[in-house]
Design an enzyme around this catalytic site. Sequence first.
Site, PDB file in Angstrom:
ATOM      1  N   GLN A 203      38.214 -54.625 -20.985  1.00  0.00           N
ATOM      2  CA  GLN A 203      39.395 -55.408 -20.616  1.00  0.00           C
ATOM      3  C   GLN A 203      39.053 -56.191 -19.346  1.00  0.00           C
ATOM      4  O   GLN A 203      38.993 -55.641 -18.254  1.00  0.00           O
ATOM      5  CB  GLN A 203      40.583 -54.479 -20.399  1.00  0.00           C
ATOM      6  CG  GLN A 203      40.902 -53.601 -21.602  1.00  0.00           C
ATOM      7  CD  GLN A 203      41.381 -54.397 -22.802  1.00  0.00           C
ATOM      8  OE1 GLN A 203      42.485 -54.966 -22.784  1.00  0.00           O
ATOM      9  NE2 GLN A 203      40.573 -54.466 -23.850  1.00  0.00           N
ATOM     10  N   GLY A 244      52.026 -54.736 -22.733  1.00  0.00           N
ATOM     11  CA  GLY A 244      50.646 -54.693 -23.195  1.00  0.00           C
ATOM     12  C   GLY A 244      49.816 -55.861 -22.694  1.00  0.00           C
ATOM     13  O   GLY A 244      50.316 -56.811 -22.083  1.00  0.00           O
ATOM     14  N   HIS A 245      48.526 -55.780 -22.988  1.00  0.00           N
ATOM     15  CA  HIS A 245      47.593 -56.777 -22.470  1.00  0.00           C
ATOM     16  C   HIS A 245      47.859 -58.165 -23.045  1.00  0.00           C
ATOM     17  O   HIS A 245      48.271 -58.335 -24.173  1.00  0.00           O
ATOM     18  CB  HIS A 245      46.137 -56.357 -22.715  1.00  0.00           C
ATOM     19  CG  HIS A 245      45.779 -56.132 -24.148  1.00  0.00           C
ATOM     20  ND1 HIS A 245      44.608 -55.538 -24.532  1.00  0.00           N
ATOM     21  CD2 HIS A 245      46.408 -56.420 -25.304  1.00  0.00           C
ATOM     22  CE1 HIS A 245      44.536 -55.474 -25.841  1.00  0.00           C
ATOM     23  NE2 HIS A 245      45.621 -56.008 -26.326  1.00  0.00           N
ATOM     24  N   ASN A 246      47.650 -59.160 -22.185  1.00  0.00           N
ATOM     25  CA  ASN A 246      47.746 -60.581 -22.531  1.00  0.00           C
ATOM     26  C   ASN A 246      49.157 -61.033 -22.895  1.00  0.00           C
ATOM     27  O   ASN A 246      49.336 -62.099 -23.490  1.00  0.00           O
ATOM     28  CB  ASN A 246      46.780 -60.948 -23.653  1.00  0.00           C
ATOM     29  CG  ASN A 246      45.341 -60.811 -23.231  1.00  0.00           C
ATOM     30  OD1 ASN A 246      44.684 -59.819 -23.571  1.00  0.00           O
ATOM     31  ND2 ASN A 246      44.844 -61.759 -22.463  1.00  0.00           N
TER      32      ASN A 246
END
Length: 350
Positions: A203, A244-246
Amino acid sequence: MPPLPPAAGIRLSELAIQVGATVVGDGDVRVHSVATLEHAGPGTIAFLANPKYRARLAMTHAAAVIVTPAFADVTPLPKLVHRNPYATYAKVAAILHPVAAAQPGVDRSAVVAASAAIDASAVIGPLATLGARARVGAHAVIGAGCAIGEDAEIGDGAILHPHVIVYPNCVIGARTIVHAGAVLGADGFGMAEEEGRWLKIPQLGRVVVGADCEIGANTTIDRGAIGDTIIEDDVKLDNQIQIGHNCTIGAHTAIAGCVGIAGSTSIGRNCKIGGAAMIAGHLEIADGTIVSAATGVFDSLLEAGVYTATFPALPHRKWRHVASEVRRLRALAERVATLERALAARDAES
């Protein structure tokens, strides 16, 4: 904080000037603290924002009240009148109950890398840690036990309450408040499956939080997998939210507690997300959208509106009956379709 002595209060007329409200009644009345209508006493100011509490207005012992123009004649008490009494109350509360200023400096128990840059007006609390090249802006407050990673940036006037974790390279904007236990920048849930096992995907992005945001206790915001996870200006996040990511959360959006947002979802500006809503990944939600509490969102919402996907509470016996009927809907629909086809065929023959 304990209420100030009545003599130390502020005149209603002075409050009106500061918050942009109109005084009706005795403007020389002094108030020193805010209170609810039912618990107000001498020297306090209460507010009525919800008409269903109108009866409490007649029974309150407050020295003054904040109301809309529609309720200005309902009570003889001195009052501040404004079309938005709740926002006016917020401003009054901030004036009457100011946050005590912390003493600038670095606590002797803090662990600060030699290359970290800390403004002279900033506060670094006990047992806080700052990694290499971390930057802390003017008048920022880093609470006890916070951990600020390498190359992270904390903006001017930001406040991090105790035990906030900011991972390396992440950015917290000016005047943003982060409450205790929040974690910004942990790895996103990125895994690739190969032959029945999981491979961790590095990540590599950051979390970038804009100015004037508020992030609730124990909320977690994952760093981006390649690009960044972005929280735009004036976003308000309640406690125990998972982002969550992004993901991107648009400016002025408010999200209530226990919401889960899967990766790569983009939520627009000025949205309102109710508590415990669950939002799947890789979706888009339009500006101005309202999602009701406990709603599951599995497809993009490209048109602003109010979306609800939960069934209101019922007595258990009734709920079981409704659930039973819902299970029969598909069969019922098929029967109706069969009847429609039969009727259409009969009409065609005649």
